[in-house]
Design a protein around this motif. Structure first.
Motif, short mmCIF file in Angstrom:
data_model
loop_
_atom_site.label_atom_id
_atom_site.label_comp_id
_atom_site.label_asym_id
_atom_site.label_seq_id
_atom_site.Cartn_x
_atom_site.Cartn_y
_atom_site.Cartn_z
N VAL A 1 7.58 4.42 -4.56
CA VAL A 1 7.73 3.52 -3.41
C VAL A 1 7.36 4.22 -2.11
CG1 VAL A 1 9.40 2.20 -2.04
CG2 VAL A 1 9.49 2.10 -4.54
N HIS A 2 7.82 5.45 -1.95
CA HIS A 2 7.54 6.18 -0.71
C HIS A 2 6.04 6.46 -0.53
CE1 HIS A 2 11.73 7.95 0.47
NE2 HIS A 2 11.56 6.70 0.85
N MET A 3 5.35 6.85 -1.60
CA MET A 3 3.93 7.16 -1.45
C MET A 3 3.12 5.89 -1.20
SD MET A 3 4.19 10.30 -1.38
CE MET A 3 2.47 10.50 -0.95
N ALA A 4 3.50 4.78 -1.81
CA ALA A 4 2.82 3.51 -1.52
C ALA A 4 3.07 3.11 -0.07
CB ALA A 4 3.32 2.43 -2.47
N HIS A 5 4.27 3.42 0.44
CA HIS A 5 4.65 3.08 1.81
C HIS A 5 3.74 3.77 2.84
CE1 HIS A 5 7.11 2.17 5.28
NE2 HIS A 5 7.39 3.45 5.48
N ILE A 6 3.28 4.98 2.54
CA ILE A 6 2.40 5.69 3.48
C ILE A 6 0.93 5.56 3.07
CG2 ILE A 6 4.24 7.29 4.14
CD1 ILE A 6 2.74 9.45 2.49
N ASP A 7 0.65 4.56 2.23
CA ASP A 7 -0.72 4.22 1.82
C ASP A 7 -1.40 5.30 0.99
OD1 ASP A 7 -0.61 1.72 3.11
OD2 ASP A 7 -1.12 2.64 5.03
N HIS A 8 -0.61 6.05 0.24
CA HIS A 8 -1.14 7.02 -0.72
C HIS A 8 -0.41 6.84 -2.05
CE1 HIS A 8 -3.65 9.33 2.07
NE2 HIS A 8 -2.66 9.26 2.95
N PRO A 9 -0.60 5.69 -2.70
CA PRO A 9 0.15 5.42 -3.94
C PRO A 9 -0.19 6.42 -5.04
CG PRO A 9 -1.64 3.85 -3.67
CD PRO A 9 -1.56 4.61 -2.39
N ILE A 10 0.75 6.59 -5.96
CA ILE A 10 0.50 7.43 -7.13
C ILE A 10 -0.66 6.82 -7.92
CG2 ILE A 10 1.45 8.28 -9.30
CD1 ILE A 10 2.77 9.59 -6.93
N ILE A 11 -1.61 7.65 -8.30
CA ILE A 11 -2.76 7.17 -9.07
C ILE A 11 -2.29 6.63 -10.42
CG2 ILE A 11 -4.81 7.96 -10.33
CD1 ILE A 11 -5.38 9.80 -7.97
N GLY A 12 -2.81 5.49 -10.79
CA GLY A 12 -2.47 4.87 -12.06
C GLY A 12 -1.18 4.06 -12.03
N ASP A 13 -0.57 3.91 -10.85
CA ASP A 13 0.69 3.17 -10.74
C ASP A 13 0.39 1.68 -10.60
OD1 ASP A 13 3.17 2.12 -10.21
OD2 ASP A 13 3.73 3.64 -8.74
N ALA A 14 0.53 0.95 -11.71
CA ALA A 14 0.17 -0.47 -11.71
C ALA A 14 1.15 -1.31 -10.90
CB ALA A 14 0.12 -0.98 -13.15
N MET A 15 2.37 -0.82 -10.69
CA MET A 15 3.38 -1.61 -9.99
C MET A 15 3.26 -1.50 -8.47
SD MET A 15 7.54 -1.65 -10.50
CE MET A 15 7.40 -2.45 -12.11
N TYR A 16 3.01 -0.30 -7.97
CA TYR A 16 2.99 -0.09 -6.52
C TYR A 16 1.60 0.25 -5.97
CZ TYR A 16 8.01 0.00 -7.23
OH TYR A 16 9.30 -0.33 -7.58
N GLY A 17 0.63 0.31 -6.84
CA GLY A 17 -0.75 0.57 -6.42
C GLY A 17 -1.67 -0.21 -7.33
N LYS A 18 -2.54 0.51 -8.04
CA LYS A 18 -3.39 -0.14 -9.03
C LYS A 18 -3.73 0.87 -10.12
CE LYS A 18 -7.61 0.77 -6.34
NZ LYS A 18 -8.80 0.16 -5.70
N ARG A 19 -4.01 0.35 -11.29
CA ARG A 19 -4.38 1.20 -12.41
C ARG A 19 -5.79 0.86 -12.83
NH1 ARG A 19 -0.22 1.26 -17.04
NH2 ARG A 19 0.89 2.35 -15.38
N GLU A 20 -6.66 1.87 -12.75
CA GLU A 20 -8.05 1.69 -13.14
C GLU A 20 -8.38 2.66 -14.26
OE1 GLU A 20 -10.00 0.24 -8.92
OE2 GLU A 20 -10.08 2.37 -9.44
N LYS A 21 -9.26 2.24 -15.16
CA LYS A 21 -9.68 3.13 -16.23
C LYS A 21 -10.31 4.39 -15.64
CE LYS A 21 -10.51 -0.49 -19.66
NZ LYS A 21 -11.51 -1.11 -20.56
N PRO A 22 -10.09 5.52 -16.29
CA PRO A 22 -9.47 5.70 -17.61
C PRO A 22 -7.97 6.01 -17.56
CG PRO A 22 -10.45 7.76 -16.94
CD PRO A 22 -10.71 6.78 -15.81
N TYR A 23 -7.32 5.81 -16.40
CA TYR A 23 -5.89 6.13 -16.31
C TYR A 23 -5.06 5.15 -17.12
CZ TYR A 23 -6.70 9.89 -13.14
OH TYR A 23 -7.12 11.09 -12.62
#
Length: 329
Positions: free
Chosen positions: A270-292
């Motif tokens: 939640v915190h990293m998405a809040h500062i516009d740097h979401p965790i890579i591969g996080d489908a809930m708070y960012g986005k998940r793209e292949k191959p993650y």
């Protein structure tokens, strides 16, 4: 069974039964059994459950031994990172729950821990001190006894168990920082969390581990031109740009180390998405793209003083070589 002795060190108005129940996290049934069998004493005399304690009282309790694991026993691979008479730390793989819940009653980390105890001829109720999200990997701490569990719960609440994570975040971060933003339940999706001014205090420290320029294997691009994937080619730049392995041409990321000063659900995510740097591969708070295949977040280390120990130890789970790219079995 063995007798355990404790001294009341602070002024209190609790009854013996309330103190013992809180101190050892006992069920009402087990608490009643202790008093019925006269297994609770105060100052060497059998205690009445309603007696009010005072500072300096010496409580002696004969705690029941565990007779079951509390979960189904399963045999399977389990990486033990640290173990002693009272404590177990294991390495949780991704795509696995820590403890049975809802409709998932098998194939959890706790089932495998029960299998580990059974293989050693030991019976301990499964007591995870903390949890990790299903797709997060790394260190998980278990207390083998009620006393150890209670000790670790108190240490965690007091901030004396230090949890260190590693993760990949989207974009470029060049400086260390602290995020101090309260977290509450999402008003629309109750399985999610969000920044909420009326939520619980949440503090996350982050430190930059790597911020260079990395040439990627670029899976999709290489496949389109018939090239073989190469995971090892990289270099360093002076502009603070990092390109994530397998993410695609010129897509940047930063590897961070996180320290939790509080322990809220999904806090780092939640915190990293809040500062516009979401965790890579996080489908809930960012986005998940292949191959993650999952969020690139790993519980890297635990620092704590073991129950009945005097010196702090550090238990480490190395970041997987295929971090975030693991295949579901």
């Amino acid at each position: 069974m063995s007798w355990k002795t404790y001294t009341v060190k602070e002024p209190t108005e609790l009854t013996v039964s309330a103190y013992v129940k809180e101190r050892f996290s006992l069920s009402s049934r087990n608490l009643q059994l202790l008093f019925r069998k006269k297994r609770v004493k105060v100052n060497s005399r059998v205690a009445h459950s309603k007696r009010v304690l005072k500072k300096g009282d010496v409580i002696t309790v004969q705690l029941p031994q565990d007779k079951e694991y509390g979960v189904d026993v399963e045999k399977g691979p389990l990486t033990v990172l640290y173990e002693d008479k009272y404590t177990l730390v294991v390495d949780k793989p991704p795509f696995m729950l820590v403890h049975p819940t809802g409709q998932t009653m098998k194939h959890t980390l706790s089932n495998l821990v029960a299998g580990h105890y059974a293989k050693r001829g030991e019976v301990h109720k499964i007591r995870p001190v903390h949890r990790l999200d299903r797709d997060t990997s790394g260190c998980v701490l278990f207390g083998k006894t009620r006393e150890a569990q209670q000790y670790y719960s108190e240490q965690l609440q007091a901030g004396l168990i230090h949890r260190i994570y590693r993760g990949y975040v989207d974009g470029t971060i060049t400086d260390d920082g602290v995020i101090h933003a309260p977290i509450g339940v999402d008003p629309v999706f109750d399985n999610r969390r969000c920044i909420d001014e009326f939520g619980q205090e949440a503090i996350t420290e982050y430190h930059v581990v790597h911020h260079g320029h990395k040439l990627t294997n670029m899976v999709n691009h290489n496949a389109s031109v018939g090239l073989t994937t190469d995971y090892t080619v990289d270099g360093v730049s002076e502009d603070g740009v990092v390109v994530a392995p397998n993410m695609g041409i010129n897509q940047s990321y930063t590897e961070l180390e996180f320290r939790l000063l509080t322990g809220r659900t999904h806090q780092i995510r939640v915190h990293m998405a809040h500062i516009d740097h979401p965790i890579i591969g996080d489908a809930m708070y960012g986005k998940r793209e292949k191959p993650y295949t999952r969020q690139a977040l790993h519980a890297y280390a635990l620092q704590f003083v073991p129950y009945n120990g005097n010196e702090a130890i550090t238990v480490v789970s190395n970041v997987p070589s295929d971090f975030g790219l693991e295949k579901k079995s």
